[in-house]
Design a protein around this motif. Structure first.
Motif, PDB file in Angstrom:
ATOM      1  N   ASN A 617       0.723  -1.162   0.228  1.00  0.00           N
ATOM      2  CA  ASN A 617      -0.103  -0.128   0.025  1.00  0.00           C
ATOM      3  C   ASN A 617       0.764   1.308   0.062  1.00  0.00           C
ATOM      4  O   ASN A 617       0.752   2.157  -0.518  1.00  0.00           O
ATOM      5  CB  ASN A 617      -0.911  -0.073   1.177  1.00  0.00           C
ATOM      6  CG  ASN A 617      -2.107  -0.984   1.194  1.00  0.00           C
ATOM      7  OD1 ASN A 617      -2.692  -1.501  -0.136  1.00  0.00           O
ATOM      8  ND2 ASN A 617      -2.814  -1.260   2.131  1.00  0.00           N
ATOM      9  N   LYS A 620       2.451   1.567  -3.323  1.00  0.00           N
ATOM     10  CA  LYS A 620       1.297   1.934  -4.279  1.00  0.00           C
ATOM     11  C   LYS A 620       1.007   3.520  -4.276  1.00  0.00           C
ATOM     12  O   LYS A 620       0.503   4.239  -5.308  1.00  0.00           O
ATOM     13  CB  LYS A 620      -0.117   1.191  -4.146  1.00  0.00           C
ATOM     14  CG  LYS A 620       0.285  -0.063  -4.975  1.00  0.00           C
ATOM     15  CD  LYS A 620      -1.538  -0.852  -4.652  1.00  0.00           C
ATOM     16  CE  LYS A 620      -1.620  -1.016  -3.396  1.00  0.00           C
ATOM     17  NZ  LYS A 620      -3.094  -1.954  -3.513  1.00  0.00           N
ATOM     18  N   ASP A 650       5.011   6.019   4.835  1.00  0.00           N
ATOM     19  CA  ASP A 650       5.197   6.579   3.640  1.00  0.00           C
ATOM     20  C   ASP A 650       5.037   7.976   3.802  1.00  0.00           C
ATOM     21  O   ASP A 650       4.380   8.611   4.540  1.00  0.00           O
ATOM     22  CB  ASP A 650       4.239   5.752   2.737  1.00  0.00           C
ATOM     23  CG  ASP A 650       2.715   6.226   2.955  1.00  0.00           C
ATOM     24  OD1 ASP A 650       2.535   7.340   2.865  1.00  0.00           O
ATOM     25  OD2 ASP A 650       1.933   5.164   3.186  1.00  0.00           O
ATOM     26  N   GLN A 669     -12.164   1.106   0.361  1.00  0.00           N
ATOM     27  CA  GLN A 669     -11.207   1.935  -0.041  1.00  0.00           C
ATOM     28  C   GLN A 669     -11.646   3.379  -0.012  1.00  0.00           C
ATOM     29  O   GLN A 669     -12.551   3.765  -0.222  1.00  0.00           O
ATOM     30  CB  GLN A 669     -11.054   1.454  -1.726  1.00  0.00           C
ATOM     31  CG  GLN A 669     -10.497   0.057  -1.824  1.00  0.00           C
ATOM     32  CD  GLN A 669     -10.292  -0.476  -3.169  1.00  0.00           C
ATOM     33  OE1 GLN A 669     -11.335  -0.238  -3.725  1.00  0.00           O
ATOM     34  NE2 GLN A 669      -9.196  -1.188  -3.611  1.00  0.00           N
ATOM     35  N   THR A 681      -7.587  -4.959  -3.653  1.00  0.00           N
ATOM     36  CA  THR A 681      -8.826  -5.635  -4.014  1.00  0.00           C
ATOM     37  C   THR A 681      -9.735  -5.181  -2.581  1.00  0.00           C
ATOM     38  O   THR A 681     -10.587  -5.592  -2.359  1.00  0.00           O
ATOM     39  CB  THR A 681      -8.468  -7.170  -3.536  1.00  0.00           C
ATOM     40  OG1 THR A 681      -7.496  -7.134  -2.299  1.00  0.00           O
ATOM     41  CG2 THR A 681      -7.512  -7.825  -4.296  1.00  0.00           C
ATOM     42  N   LEU A 685      -5.922  -4.653   4.085  1.00  0.00           N
ATOM     43  CA  LEU A 685      -5.893  -4.159   5.452  1.00  0.00           C
ATOM     44  C   LEU A 685      -6.595  -5.156   6.489  1.00  0.00           C
ATOM     45  O   LEU A 685      -6.671  -5.282   7.727  1.00  0.00           O
ATOM     46  CB  LEU A 685      -6.358  -2.720   5.522  1.00  0.00           C
ATOM     47  CG  LEU A 685      -5.322  -1.845   5.291  1.00  0.00           C
ATOM     48  CD1 LEU A 685      -6.065  -0.340   5.112  1.00  0.00           C
ATOM     49  CD2 LEU A 685      -4.031  -1.956   5.769  1.00  0.00           C
TER      50      LEU A 685
HETATM   51  P1  ADP Z   1      -6.148  -2.545  -1.463  1.00  0.00           P
HETATM   52  O1  ADP Z   1      -5.796  -3.870  -1.830  1.00  0.00           O
HETATM   53  O2  ADP Z   1      -7.197  -1.695  -2.122  1.00  0.00           O
HETATM   54  O3  ADP Z   1      -4.957  -1.698  -1.075  1.00  0.00           O
HETATM   55  P2  ADP Z   1      -6.324  -2.346   1.237  1.00  0.00           P
HETATM   56  O4  ADP Z   1      -7.207  -3.152   2.264  1.00  0.00           O
HETATM   57  O5  ADP Z   1      -4.886  -2.773   1.703  1.00  0.00           O
HETATM   58  O6  ADP Z   1      -6.871  -2.630   0.051  1.00  0.00           O
HETATM   59  O7  ADP Z   1      -6.320  -0.930   1.464  1.00  0.00           O
HETATM   60  C1  ADP Z   1      -7.591  -0.179   1.527  1.00  0.00           C
HETATM   61  C2  ADP Z   1      -7.348   0.927   1.109  1.00  0.00           C
HETATM   62  O8  ADP Z   1      -6.915   1.997   2.146  1.00  0.00           O
HETATM   63  C3  ADP Z   1      -6.899   1.426  -0.139  1.00  0.00           C
HETATM   64  O9  ADP Z   1      -7.809   1.132  -1.249  1.00  0.00           O
HETATM   65  C4  ADP Z   1      -6.519   2.767   0.030  1.00  0.00           C
HETATM   66  O10 ADP Z   1      -7.674   3.669  -0.507  1.00  0.00           O
HETATM   67  C5  ADP Z   1      -6.392   3.113   1.694  1.00  0.00           C
HETATM   68  N1  ADP Z   1      -4.876   2.837   1.964  1.00  0.00           N
HETATM   69  C6  ADP Z   1      -4.262   1.803   2.508  1.00  0.00           C
HETATM   70  N2  ADP Z   1      -2.909   2.070   2.666  1.00  0.00           N
HETATM   71  C7  ADP Z   1      -2.676   3.353   2.009  1.00  0.00           C
HETATM   72  C8  ADP Z   1      -1.592   4.146   2.100  1.00  0.00           C
HETATM   73  N3  ADP Z   1      -0.277   3.836   2.745  1.00  0.00           N
HETATM   74  N4  ADP Z   1      -1.584   5.421   1.795  1.00  0.00           N
HETATM   75  C9  ADP Z   1      -2.863   5.853   1.225  1.00  0.00           C
HETATM   76  N5  ADP Z   1      -4.090   5.255   1.259  1.00  0.00           N
HETATM   77  C10 ADP Z   1      -3.926   3.873   1.772  1.00  0.00           C
END
Ligand code: ADP
Length: 723
Positions: A617, A620, A650, A669, A681, A685
């Motif tokens: 994440n 990304k 980050d 998300q 997906t 988290l």
């Molecule tokens: P995904 O597979 O969509 O990343 P996650 O459950 O890992 O699903 O994360 C859910 C959502 O949390 C992400 O779609 C994003 O919107 C937000 N997110 C997670 N980590 C970060 C991060 N480091 N910076 C910004 N947004 C984040």
């Protein structure tokens, strides 16, 4: 003379008429007459009688004079000495004293024989006796008059005392005084504090002019007079025109206008202190006014008795003034008190009205509250800070068979039992510490069904009281989530089955696509090659999704158990960083790591999965050229409870505050397009949270928009050292 023969007349009984006067025949010698007189010393004369008729009268002096003048006087006959003819009065005429006296005066006589209709002697009247009788009669009349006056005085006093209205009292006084003294005018003159004054009450007989409302000019009623009256001076003037009246000429002129001949003035003195005041200080008197009577038709000698009477009446007026003052004072007090009471009553009424309204509103809102809460499919209660129920909705009775009336005031422990209480005690304490808390718990309904409940405690913080806000209790909301949980389970199972069924063909498709992409199975056109790449990418995502779903389902259902043992957190960080190196390079992100050997009690594979999820994440959502960092800390702050703290940081786009908790839920998300753009997906988290919670740790995020995010999680430290 027998008693029947006694001469009759008005004054017979009062011995005006001497019934047995000394009598003798005219032939009686003076010597004999002398001896008769000596034998009757009370007799002042001898009547010469012939055949019962009076023929002459001789007084002692007549006889003595005759004896003195004649040497042979003793032999002189009575008939030679007597006065004749004798003036007599008929018995019938003897009715009043005044005419008798007139006879004595007219004839210059001292004795008057009384005769009957036959001119026969029946008695004798002596002038002195008439005078005596007259005198006695006069004294009696005076006494009688005084008696009447005393009576009248008593009546006036009574009238004065019976009335509290000063005007009425003064009116009564002047009328009665005038009548009592048979005066022509009686008046009350009030003296005002500035020395002026006026007649405020008057009784006057016609034709004399009234003086009501009149003010005495200063020259006729100067200050010296007022001072004298104030000292109690009484003025009784029998004739205002007499030189000895002592009245100034101007005053005589003034009173002439009113036809005054005599006057009697007594002061009305009144204590300066109010009648109500108490204390031993002597009361100073001031001149309140004058009680005055005038005689106009003639001059008049005022008797001491009359003066005395007037003074006593003036005293009575003074008492009446005190009574009037008292009444005035009391009336004022009553008025004041009545106003106060009316005001108090009004505000009381208003208060009662407001209270009644408030009570009505309260009752109504309570009824409304009960109506709402009783119809909610949940247990709703309020518990005070002593953990006693203060409110329960009717659902307690429907579900658990415990009526709100029975539960009211009972402690939670009494209601739920000691064993169950121990399981929820921590949550209760958390709520009473001011923190909202939600937990799931099983509850047995009165029909024996065991249901899964979601329980929420919301603290009641009193911010209106004095001092710092205080938790006074908490609200509880208990909802039956058994059905929802069952559906969720079914859904999860369904997803798991579908995912499981999808995985094998998907893997096969994925492998085939990859093989085709190598060109070993023949070359495709440029368009065909591009389509193949898209299909490969989507299949790749689908595989990830299926894998994530299956992972999550297995972890949540407890199908997989964390195989925890002592391992080094620093080592796990190294491994995770290694695993993400390729992705980081693709995104031009540097990975920074900082760690010291830290023994943790964990399943290393799952901790690495958590770290790689979080790092994925972080990469990304960072811009190329950025750095992400990985740290682990073993020494925590005061909250250290034997946990190691991991952090993935980050400097990317950040997460809005509203989403900081929700992103840990499934398929959540921040931006729904992330799954397509970033290949996510929405389950990463959720898997992380499940892994960490299964380790007994916690996971959370902190973030600032445009600055970056930090994801923390804790895992238990191990007591065993790592090599
Ligand atoms: P995904 O597979 O969509 O990343 P996650 O459950 O890992 O699903 O994360 C859910 C959502 O949390 C992400 O779609 C994003 O919107 C937000 N997110 C997670 N980590 C970060 C991060 N480091 N910076 C910004 N947004 C984040």
């Amino acid at each position: 003379m027998s008693s029947e023969d006694k001469p009759r007349g008005l004054f017979n009984e009062r011995v005006i008429i001497e019934a047995h006067p000394l009598r003798a025949s005219g032939q009686t010698t003076l010597a004999k007459a002398i001896s008769l007189l000596a034998a009757h010393p009370e007799a002042s004369c001898i009547l010469a009688v012939y055949r019962l008729r009076v023929v002459g009268i001789a007084t002692r002096q007549d006889i003595i004079r005759a004896l003195a003048q004649n040497p042979n006087g003793q032999q002189i006959r009575l008939s030679q000495v007597v006065t004749r003819p004798v003036i007599t009065v008929s018995n019938a005429e003897v009715t009043e004293l005044a005419p008798l006296l007139e006879q004595f005066e007219r004839h210059q006589i001292s004795h008057l024989p009384v005769v009957d209709e036959h001119q026969q002697l029946i008695g004798l009247i002596h002038q002195n006796r008439v005078w005596q009788a007259l005198h006695a009669q006069g004294a009696e009349a005076q006494l009688c008059q005084q008696y009447q006056q005393v009576q009248l005085f008593a009546e006036i006093t009574l009238k004065i005392r019976q009335s509290l209205q000063l005007k009425e009292i003064l009116h009564t006084t002047v009328n009665e005084v005038r009548r009592l003294l048979q005066a022509d005018r009686a008046l009350i003159y009030q003296v005002l504090p500035d020395g002026t004054g006026q007649t405020i009450s008057e009784a006057v007989v016609a034709p004399y002019p009234p003086v009501l409302g009149m003010a005495f000019p200063e020259e006729v009623f100067p200050k010296e007079y007022q001072t004298l009256y104030a000292q109690g001076r009484v003025q009784a003037i029998s004739d205002v025109h007499a030189p000895d009246s002592g009245l100034a000429e101007c005053l005589v002129e003034f009173i002439n206008q009113w036809g005054i001949q005599s006057k009697l003035i007594v002061p009305i003195l009144h204590p300066l202190k109010p009648a109500l005041s108490v204390g031993s200080a002597p009361l100073r008197q001031h001149l309140w006014g004058l009680l005055i009577v005038h005689q106009c038709r003639s001059s008049r000698q005022w008797t001491d008795f009359e003066v005395d009477l007037m003074q006593q009446l003036a005293d009575q007026i003074s008492i009446a003034l005190s009574h009037g003052q008292l009444l005035e004072y009391l009336e004022e007090r009553v008025k004041l008190r009545t106003t106060e009471l009316t005001q108090a009553n009004d505000s009381l009424q208003q208060e009662i009205q407001e209270r009644t309204l408030a009570e009505g509103a309260l009752r109504q809102s309570e009824e409304q509250l009960r109506l709402i809460t009783n119809n909610m499919p949940a247990l709703i209660a309020y518990v005070d800070r002593h953990q006693r129920y203060r409110f329960n909705n009717q659902v307690y009775e429907y579900w658990l068979g415990q009526s709100p009336e029975d539960i009211y005031g009972l402690a939670i422990k009494q209601v739920v039992g000691a064993a169950y209480y121990q399981t929820i005690r921590g949550y209760i304490e958390t709520a009473l510490a001011g923190e909202e808390v939600t937990y799931e718990s099983e509850l047995t309904f009165k029909d024996g069904r065991c249901r899964l409940m979601s329980v929420t405690y919301i603290p009641h913080v009193d911010v209106n009281g004095e001092g710092a806000p205080q938790v006074t209790g908490f609200f509880t909301l208990t909802m039956d989530i058994s059905d929802r949980k069952a559906i969720e389970r079914m859904k999860d199972e369904f997803i798991a089955v579908v995912s499981h069924e999808l995985r094998t063909p998907l893997t096969s498709i994925h492998t085939s696509l990859k093989l085709m992409a190598t060109g070993r199975l023949g070359h495709l056109s440029a368009d065909g090659q591009q389509m193949l790449e898209v299909a490969d990418e989507n299949t790749d995502r689908l595989v990830r999704l299926v894998n994530n779903v299956l992972d999550l389902q297995r972890i949540e259902s407890g199908e997989v158990r964390m195989d925890a043992y002592t391992c080094d957190a620093a080592n796990l960080i190294e491994q995770a960083a290694e695993a993400m190196q390729t992705m980081a390079q693709q995104h031009e992100i540097k990975i920074h790591r900082q760690s010291v050997p830290t023994a943790i009690w964990a399943d290393p594979d799952y901790i690495i999965q958590t770290l790689t999820n979080l790092m994925g994440n972080a990469i990304k959502f960072s811009e190329p050229g950025n750095t992400i960092s990985l740290t682990v800390q073993s020494d925590l702050d005061s909250k250290d409870n034997g946990m190691a703290l991991f952090c993935v940081q980050d400097y990317g786009q950040g997460i809005p505050p509203d989403n900081l908790n929700s992103i840990f839920e499934r398929f959540q998300q921040v931006d729904s397009s992330d799954s397509r753009k970033k290949g996510g997906t929405g389950l990463g988290l959720t898997i992380c949270r499940n892994i960490i919670e299964q380790h007994g740790g916690e996971i959370w995020a902190e973030s600032q928009m445009g600055i970056g995010s930090r994801f923390y999680f804790t895992v238990p430290r191990s007591l065993t050292k790592v090599s």
